[in-house]
Design an enzyme around this catalytic site. Sequence first.
Site, PDB file in Angstrom:
ATOM      1  N   ARG A 227       0.843  -1.210   0.000  1.00 60.96           N
ATOM      2  CA  ARG A 227       0.000   0.000   0.000  1.00 60.96           C
ATOM      3  C   ARG A 227       0.876   1.257   0.000  1.00 60.96           C
ATOM      4  NH1 ARG A 227      -1.786  -0.116   6.384  1.00 60.96           N
ATOM      5  NH2 ARG A 227      -0.057   1.215   7.039  1.00 60.96           N
ATOM      6  N   GLY A 228       0.200   2.398  -0.045  1.00 61.46           N
ATOM      7  CA  GLY A 228       0.854   3.694   0.138  1.00 61.46           C
ATOM      8  C   GLY A 228       1.937   3.974  -0.894  1.00 61.46           C
ATOM      9  N   ASP A 248       5.979  -7.743   1.291  1.00 58.56           N
ATOM     10  CA  ASP A 248       5.260  -7.173   2.442  1.00 58.56           C
ATOM     11  C   ASP A 248       4.983  -8.287   3.442  1.00 58.56           C
ATOM     12  OD1 ASP A 248       3.485  -5.433   4.117  1.00 58.56           O
ATOM     13  OD2 ASP A 248       3.598  -4.122   2.352  1.00 58.56           O
ATOM     14  N   VAL A 272      10.582  -8.026   6.677  1.00 58.45           N
ATOM     15  CA  VAL A 272      11.975  -7.633   6.399  1.00 58.45           C
ATOM     16  C   VAL A 272      12.884  -7.821   7.613  1.00 58.45           C
ATOM     17  CG1 VAL A 272      11.469  -6.022   4.509  1.00 58.45           C
ATOM     18  CG2 VAL A 272      11.539  -5.162   6.877  1.00 58.45           C
ATOM     19  N   ALA A 299       9.679  -0.268   3.271  1.00 61.62           N
ATOM     20  CA  ALA A 299       8.853  -0.693   4.417  1.00 61.62           C
ATOM     21  C   ALA A 299       9.210   0.167   5.627  1.00 61.62           C
ATOM     22  CB  ALA A 299       9.115  -2.161   4.725  1.00 61.62           C
ATOM     23  N   LEU A 307       9.287  11.385  24.009  1.00 58.10           N
ATOM     24  CA  LEU A 307      10.311  10.521  24.603  1.00 58.10           C
ATOM     25  C   LEU A 307      10.013  10.248  26.084  1.00 58.10           C
ATOM     26  CD1 LEU A 307      12.890   8.943  24.077  1.00 58.10           C
ATOM     27  CD2 LEU A 307      14.210  10.993  24.597  1.00 58.10           C
ATOM     28  N   ALA A 308       9.408  11.240  26.765  1.00 55.21           N
ATOM     29  CA  ALA A 308       9.091  11.058  28.194  1.00 55.21           C
ATOM     30  C   ALA A 308       8.101   9.903  28.393  1.00 55.21           C
ATOM     31  CB  ALA A 308       8.520  12.345  28.774  1.00 55.21           C
ATOM     32  N   TYR A 366      11.561   7.419  15.383  1.00 54.68           N
ATOM     33  CA  TYR A 366      11.472   7.474  13.914  1.00 54.68           C
ATOM     34  C   TYR A 366      12.648   8.263  13.334  1.00 54.68           C
ATOM     35  CZ  TYR A 366       9.038   8.185   9.387  1.00 54.68           C
ATOM     36  OH  TYR A 366       8.675   8.217   8.058  1.00 54.68           O
ATOM     37  N   LYS A 370      15.422   7.246  10.675  1.00 56.73           N
ATOM     38  CA  LYS A 370      15.499   7.912   9.369  1.00 56.73           C
ATOM     39  C   LYS A 370      16.814   8.676   9.199  1.00 56.73           C
ATOM     40  CE  LYS A 370      11.650   6.334   7.686  1.00 56.73           C
ATOM     41  NZ  LYS A 370      11.694   5.316   6.618  1.00 56.73           N
TER      42      LYS A 370
HETATM   43  P1  NAI Z   1       2.376   2.760   4.930  1.00 55.76           P
HETATM   44  O1  NAI Z   1       2.227   2.503   6.390  1.00 55.76           O
HETATM   45  O2  NAI Z   1       1.173   3.188   4.165  1.00 55.76           O
HETATM   46  O3  NAI Z   1       3.009   1.470   4.215  1.00 55.76           O
HETATM   47  C1  NAI Z   1       4.114   0.785   4.731  1.00 55.76           C
HETATM   48  C2  NAI Z   1       4.099  -0.642   4.219  1.00 55.76           C
HETATM   49  O4  NAI Z   1       5.227  -1.314   4.818  1.00 55.76           O
HETATM   50  C3  NAI Z   1       2.854  -1.416   4.634  1.00 55.76           C
HETATM   51  O5  NAI Z   1       2.318  -2.110   3.527  1.00 55.76           O
HETATM   52  C4  NAI Z   1       3.368  -2.372   5.690  1.00 55.76           C
HETATM   53  O6  NAI Z   1       2.633  -3.602   5.769  1.00 55.76           O
HETATM   54  C5  NAI Z   1       4.796  -2.598   5.238  1.00 55.76           C
HETATM   55  N1  NAI Z   1       5.631  -3.105   6.331  1.00 55.76           N
HETATM   56  C6  NAI Z   1       5.675  -2.671   7.616  1.00 55.76           C
HETATM   57  N2  NAI Z   1       6.508  -3.435   8.332  1.00 55.76           N
HETATM   58  C7  NAI Z   1       7.018  -4.363   7.485  1.00 55.76           C
HETATM   59  C8  NAI Z   1       7.932  -5.439   7.640  1.00 55.76           C
HETATM   60  N3  NAI Z   1       8.477  -5.715   8.836  1.00 55.76           N
HETATM   61  N4  NAI Z   1       8.236  -6.206   6.573  1.00 55.76           N
HETATM   62  C9  NAI Z   1       7.670  -5.951   5.354  1.00 55.76           C
HETATM   63  N5  NAI Z   1       6.795  -4.935   5.154  1.00 55.76           N
HETATM   64  C10 NAI Z   1       6.466  -4.166   6.207  1.00 55.76           C
HETATM   65  O7  NAI Z   1       3.556   3.859   4.823  1.00 55.76           O
HETATM   66  P2  NAI Z   1       3.840   4.962   3.705  1.00 55.76           P
HETATM   67  O8  NAI Z   1       3.238   6.237   4.142  1.00 55.76           O
HETATM   68  O9  NAI Z   1       3.539   4.446   2.356  1.00 55.76           O
HETATM   69  O10 NAI Z   1       5.421   5.119   3.874  1.00 55.76           O
HETATM   70  C11 NAI Z   1       6.376   4.357   3.127  1.00 55.76           C
HETATM   71  C12 NAI Z   1       7.774   4.782   3.540  1.00 55.76           C
HETATM   72  O11 NAI Z   1       7.931   6.196   3.344  1.00 55.76           O
HETATM   73  C13 NAI Z   1       8.098   4.514   5.002  1.00 55.76           C
HETATM   74  O12 NAI Z   1       9.445   4.127   5.129  1.00 55.76           O
HETATM   75  C14 NAI Z   1       7.869   5.875   5.647  1.00 55.76           C
HETATM   76  O13 NAI Z   1       8.594   6.024   6.830  1.00 55.76           O
HETATM   77  C15 NAI Z   1       8.359   6.810   4.562  1.00 55.76           C
HETATM   78  N6  NAI Z   1       7.819   8.173   4.635  1.00 55.76           N
HETATM   79  C16 NAI Z   1       6.479   8.426   4.480  1.00 55.76           C
HETATM   80  C17 NAI Z   1       5.997   9.741   4.541  1.00 55.76           C
HETATM   81  C18 NAI Z   1       4.552  10.083   4.338  1.00 55.76           C
HETATM   82  O14 NAI Z   1       4.194  11.273   4.354  1.00 55.76           O
HETATM   83  N7  NAI Z   1       3.650   9.125   4.132  1.00 55.76           N
HETATM   84  C19 NAI Z   1       6.902  10.863   4.802  1.00 55.76           C
HETATM   85  C20 NAI Z   1       8.276  10.478   4.975  1.00 55.76           C
HETATM   86  C21 NAI Z   1       8.697   9.179   4.871  1.00 55.76           C
END
Ligand code: NAI
Length: 460
Positions: A227-228, A248, A272, A299, A307-308, A366, A370
């Site tokens: 997704r996403g 995933d 992962v 992912a 943090l507190a 986070y 990052k």
């Molecule tokens: P999301 O939460 O919509 O999708 C993340 C996907 O990663 C999900 O399908 C989830 O099942 C999968 N996932 C989680 N843990 C996993 C694991 N252990 N093994 C395999 N898959 C796993 O997140 P989104 O918003 O699409 O973000 C994608 C990336 O972009 C992330 O790394 C996020 O930190 C980064 N990001 C997103 C921003 C935003 O505005 N949405 C801004 C900055 C960074």
Amino acid sequence: MDKYIDLVSGGLGKKLARQLGLPTPVALRRHSPGDPLLEGPVLVLSDYASRDDADRLAAAMLSWHLDVRRSTHLPQPERWGAVVVVLTNANHPDSLADPALELGSTLRQLARNGRVVFLSRQASAADSPDVAAARAGVEGVMRSLGKELRAGATANGIVLCDGDGAGSAGLAGVTSPSVLGTLRFLFSGRSAFVDGQPIPVVGNGEEDPSWERPLEGLVAVVTGAARGIGTSIVEVLTRDGAQVIGVDVPAAGESLMQVMNEVKGMALQLDVTAPGAADRILGAARERYGRLDIVIHNAGILRDKLLANMTEDRWKDLIAVNITAPLAMSARFVEAAEAGLMGDSPRIVSLASTSGIAGNRGQTNYAAAKSGIIGMTEALAGPIGAVGGAATAVAPGFIETDMTARIPALMRQFARRANSLQQGGLPIDVAETIAFLASPAAGGINGAVVRVCGQNLVGR
Ligand code: NAI
């Protein structure tokens, strides 16, 4: 989604927003195959010392079927599609005055969603303070202009760097494939949400075999594909010609299957953080496609808490997925690349975040991960560069996803407007930059972080 853009894009809403001094974002020009690169002629300006480089660059751009001009003294077009300012040999801040003022005189004719791109050279330790001041000064002009431009126009920079012996990298010239490839990316709708960014480029990289399908024949893996942003990355890499394996967790297996069926790719249910995850991916890729060239560490999870109030499991779970897994997997992929198992130019592109650059309240865990991605990327540049590849990171700002849709309405409105383009980005904007960084032309971008944040007001 962002209804405000529609509201202020014409008629009474636009007039009212202007009168009240409210933001007036416009719909951004995004790439679709077959689009012209720019909507108007390109003007190439330079300081006196860089005029030969400017001539060479202008000549190279002619092969892109653009109307390229070198002077503002002839009759000007109604609209400039882009203005390129070549300052590669600027050797004193005084030399910035003429090109900067000439650029200023053209800005009222810059097209909607137009582009300004600065080409400069990175200062080295051997440079005099005058030269170093001029080169740093270019970045200051670019970042400030990014904040002045409106109507979807962006200002970015290409910084020619010395490869410092990382692999076969050499000093980039203005017509190196990587410089031209980066310029093309910045002109195009693929870079819609990249703004105020200096992109460092060294002298290697190959010309893309095709602008529309630069990844033809390459195999990529995308983690978090169900997704996403991950889904968008899968779609764009496929559109650009790659064969894609989507990874995933088993709990997301059904949507993963749907996403991967849609692009005729391969779904791999895998956490992962599992031991041997990289070997599972390598094995699956080699068995199905006979190769693996591109790894996208996408992912990620959120476990926000001040943090507190942070608990051990919230901290540790997040670190395990967002940084420990990419570290362990990358180490294995580098070994595989060194053993010749990852194509001629292996790429690792990882998702960082503006939170990892500027910090964010409630996100110490986070941001640790990052920022860690940025550190990892810089450290991977050497070993992966040595085998002809590159490691890069993309730092998204506010992106319209399910995650950000959950932010309270007022805060969301504020977050959307707090960048130079006065709107949130879309998952496709992140995916386009990742696809560019994975392409042959971007081989000269190694160890760098590219923000996809519309020049968010936080951080650098
Ligand atoms: P999301 O939460 O919509 O999708 C993340 C996907 O990663 C999900 O399908 C989830 O099942 C999968 N996932 C989680 N843990 C996993 C694991 N252990 N093994 C395999 N898959 C796993 O997140 P989104 O918003 O699409 O973000 C994608 C990336 O972009 C992330 O790394 C996020 O930190 C980064 N990001 C997103 C921003 C935003 O505005 N949405 C801004 C900055 C960074």
